[in-house]
Design a protein around this motif. Structure first.
Motif, PDB file in Angstrom:
ATOM      1  N   THR A 112     -22.151  24.938  -6.277  1.00  0.00           N
ATOM      2  CA  THR A 112     -23.125  25.205  -7.331  1.00  0.00           C
ATOM      3  C   THR A 112     -22.449  25.125  -8.700  1.00  0.00           C
ATOM      4  O   THR A 112     -21.226  25.229  -8.825  1.00  0.00           O
ATOM      5  CB  THR A 112     -23.750  26.601  -7.172  1.00  0.00           C
ATOM      6  OG1 THR A 112     -22.709  27.587  -7.188  1.00  0.00           O
ATOM      7  CG2 THR A 112     -24.526  26.699  -5.859  1.00  0.00           C
ATOM      8  N   SER A 113     -23.260  24.943  -9.715  1.00  0.00           N
ATOM      9  CA  SER A 113     -22.783  24.921 -11.094  1.00  0.00           C
ATOM     10  C   SER A 113     -23.202  26.223 -11.765  1.00  0.00           C
ATOM     11  O   SER A 113     -24.389  26.546 -11.827  1.00  0.00           O
ATOM     12  CB  SER A 113     -23.377  23.719 -11.836  1.00  0.00           C
ATOM     13  OG  SER A 113     -22.907  23.694 -13.171  1.00  0.00           O
ATOM     14  N   ALA A 165      -9.309  24.716  -7.578  1.00  0.00           N
ATOM     15  CA  ALA A 165     -10.142  23.521  -7.494  1.00  0.00           C
ATOM     16  C   ALA A 165     -11.062  23.418  -8.690  1.00  0.00           C
ATOM     17  O   ALA A 165     -11.302  22.328  -9.236  1.00  0.00           O
ATOM     18  CB  ALA A 165     -10.966  23.563  -6.186  1.00  0.00           C
ATOM     19  N   ALA A 166     -11.596  24.558  -9.147  1.00  0.00           N
ATOM     20  CA  ALA A 166     -12.464  24.538 -10.323  1.00  0.00           C
ATOM     21  C   ALA A 166     -11.689  24.169 -11.574  1.00  0.00           C
ATOM     22  O   ALA A 166     -12.160  23.411 -12.426  1.00  0.00           O
ATOM     23  CB  ALA A 166     -13.140  25.900 -10.479  1.00  0.00           C
ATOM     24  N   THR A 202     -18.281  23.988 -11.841  1.00  0.00           N
ATOM     25  CA  THR A 202     -18.703  23.776 -10.451  1.00  0.00           C
ATOM     26  C   THR A 202     -17.787  24.583  -9.541  1.00  0.00           C
ATOM     27  O   THR A 202     -16.567  24.395  -9.541  1.00  0.00           O
ATOM     28  CB  THR A 202     -18.632  22.289 -10.073  1.00  0.00           C
ATOM     29  OG1 THR A 202     -19.501  21.555 -10.927  1.00  0.00           O
ATOM     30  CG2 THR A 202     -19.043  22.086  -8.621  1.00  0.00           C
ATOM     31  N   VAL A 203     -18.398  25.485  -8.775  1.00  0.00           N
ATOM     32  CA  VAL A 203     -17.633  26.334  -7.864  1.00  0.00           C
ATOM     33  C   VAL A 203     -18.214  26.207  -6.463  1.00  0.00           C
ATOM     34  O   VAL A 203     -19.382  25.864  -6.279  1.00  0.00           O
ATOM     35  CB  VAL A 203     -17.674  27.810  -8.321  1.00  0.00           C
ATOM     36  CG1 VAL A 203     -17.001  27.973  -9.670  1.00  0.00           C
ATOM     37  CG2 VAL A 203     -19.110  28.322  -8.367  1.00  0.00           C
TER      38      VAL A 203
END
Length: 539
Positions: free
Chosen positions: A173-174, A186-187, A227-228
């Protein structure tokens, strides 16, 4: 005059209508009553037929009407209108040529033969040995098995819902930056690809300095959103979707069964038969429908897409007995297609016994033909895939319902209401040799390369004499067909046989009449054996 006196005034063939025995089909009746009431208009109606004003007989002041039910059976309202007043009685007409028990048996056999045909055609292209697999089952008689499947499915849904299989589900999701407490690696690595917003100069001066590229003196930038990914447990899996599909398919079958029961109750009421058993079945059908609606509303299944296919059992099905039972139930439903109920044939018993008898003869013949070859084509059933496999019986006229490839390389085609056009038989192809249209009920055309085509004609006649034989004028039809149906200028019939619900056969070479009922089909089976196993070249 009070209601009791009025209701006792109508006579049928000299007996009080309220106490008279049921009338048999084709039995002419006379209804009489004494003149009464006030008004210039007097009319009598039976069912939807208006008999009009009464006739009078010299020396007899009673009102008189005559009526013949012909082939109509059931319960008919009798309404007498005198001016603005009306009186109503009930008149019951029962079958005469077939005893009531045989009448009921014929209704069951129409459905059972269609079911046997469906199973034979659905199970493979080659018919089984030994003729049609006609059983005692009708669509109504399959209800106990369906009800048991419903209860089993509902119990499985409840058991699975108490402790369902959970699967980890990763979602991406953002989210706005200000909602996050932490940012994973990663984010961070993906920051450069996100839209950037300039940060005001007064915002976190220390951070401003860190955000400014080397040698840059303006304000810094931060991503508006990041975005996670997150992981949560989910119940959305093939097994649960298959459970939803099973519940939905059973719900459809229960709904269709309810329509069958309603139609059967109406038929029994019109025929003057008891409907107590049907009402008991209807209560069970309503209970099953309620249980299925509750199962569909379970949180586990509510809103879940339904799956209709599962090629092999999954790992979970092999190791969890609940899901293993689900797979077995799905297989049993898949192996037993649902015969659709919208065929007009099911409603024929209400008013048209001759057509019912004619189409039972057709279905029985179709089922019997399966042992004589391999099915290349069939149009008896239309197959749909809504809620699983659904077969709808269709009896199209003047087109091949079955095409069989015979062991000798020839083809046999089964027709219903085959139309042989006037004089068309004098040309290449089938037709009538005389200037009249010929339409036999059931036709089997046999064609083989290098041999003259031949046909077997069967005509169903719902007529019988008191001695159990067929009327002589009905046999005239058989002799007419014998010489009229041809191919390429020559007669092309190997036999013409009339089928009727009597007891006394008429045999005259390759023309005759065969008593044919569900318990008496040996003579017709012998004719099929002789014609289908005989090479067309020797006919």
């Amino acid at each position: 005059m009070d209601d009791t006196q009025q209701q006792s005034s109508m006579l049928i063939n000299g007996q009080l209508l309220t106490a008279a025995q049921p009338v048999k089909e084709w039995q002419p009746i006379t209804l009489t009553c004494n003149p009464h009431g006030q008004g210039d208009t007097v009319r009598l109606r039976i069912g939807t037929e208006d008999l009009g004003a009464p006739t009078l007989k010299l020396g007899d002041a009673r009102w008189r009407w005559t009526w013949n039910p012909e082939n109509r059976t059931g319960s008919f309202p009798v309404v007498l209108t005198v001016g603005a007043d009306s009186e109503t009685w009930s008149l019951t007409v029962v079958p005469s040529k077939l005893r009531l028990e045989q009448y009921e048996r014929l209704l069951q056999e129409v459905q059972a033969t269609a079911l046997a045909l469906m199973l034979a055609l659905g199970g493979g292209k080659v018919g089984s040995e030994g003729g049609p697999r006609v059983t005692e089952r009708s669509l109504l008689l399959t209800w106990p098995q369906l009800e048991q499947q419903v209860m089993h499915a509902v119990d499985l849904a409840k058991a699975i819902a108490r402790s369902p299989q959970e699967l980890p589900k990763r979602t991406i999701t953002s989210r706005p930056l200000y909602e996050l407490d932490t940012i994973d690696g990663a984010a961070l690595a993906n920051l450069a690809s996100q839209p950037l917003d300039e940060v005001g100069a007064a915002t976190l001066p220390t951070l401003q300095t860190m955000l400014q590229p080397l040698g840059h003196t303006g304000v810094g930038s931060l991503p508006h959103s990041i975005t996670v990914s997150s992981t949560a447990s989910s119940h959305d899996c093939l097994e649960h979707r298959l459970l939803r599909g099973v519940i939905d398919r059973l719900a459809q079958r229960v709904t269709e069964s309810g329509a069958i029961m309603q139609r059967e109750q109406e038929r029994r009421t019109r025929s003057g038969l008891g409907a107590g058993l049907i009402r008991e079945l209807q209560l069970g059908q309503q209970r099953a429908a309620r249980e299925l609606r509750r199962a569909q509303a379970l949180p586990l299944l509510d809103g879940l897409p339904a799956a209709t296919h599962c090629i092999t059992p999954t790992h979970l099905m092999r190791h969890d007995r609940r899901y293993r039972a689900l797979y077995a139930l799905w297989r049993s439903l898949r192996e037993m297609p649902q015969l659709a109920i919208d065929s007009p044939l099911w409603s024929l018993p209400l008013a048209d016994l001759p057509t019912l008898y004619e189409q039972w003869c057709l279905l029985w013949t179709a089922a019997s033909l399966l042992e004589f070859g391999e099915v290349e084509q069939q149009s008896l059933f239309r197959i749909g895939a809504a809620h699983g496999l659904t077969w709808t019986l269709t009896l199209a006229e003047n087109c091949p319902l079955l095409v069989l490839r015979q062991p000798n390389g020839g083809r046999a085609k089964l027709y219903y209401q085959r139309r042989y056009l006037p004089l068309a038989g004098h040309h290449e192809g089938w037709g009538s040799l005389d200037p009249f249209l010929r339409i036999p009920d059931i036709v089997i055309e046999l064609e083989q390369e290098g041999h003259r085509p031949m046909s077997l004609l069967l005509d169903a006649k719902y007529r019988v004499m008191p001695d159990g034989s067929l009327p002589q004028n009905a046999l005239d039809t058989a002799y007419t067909y014998r010489g009229a149906v041809g191919y390429n200028g020559l007669p092309a019939t190997s036999g013409v046989w009339l089928l009727f619900p009597g007891t006394t056969p008429v045999l005259a070479g390759d023309v005759g009449a065969l008593p044919t009922l569900p318990d008496h089909t040996n003579a017709l089976q012998a004719i099929l054996e002789r014609v289908m196993r005989t090479d067309a070249a020797t006919t």
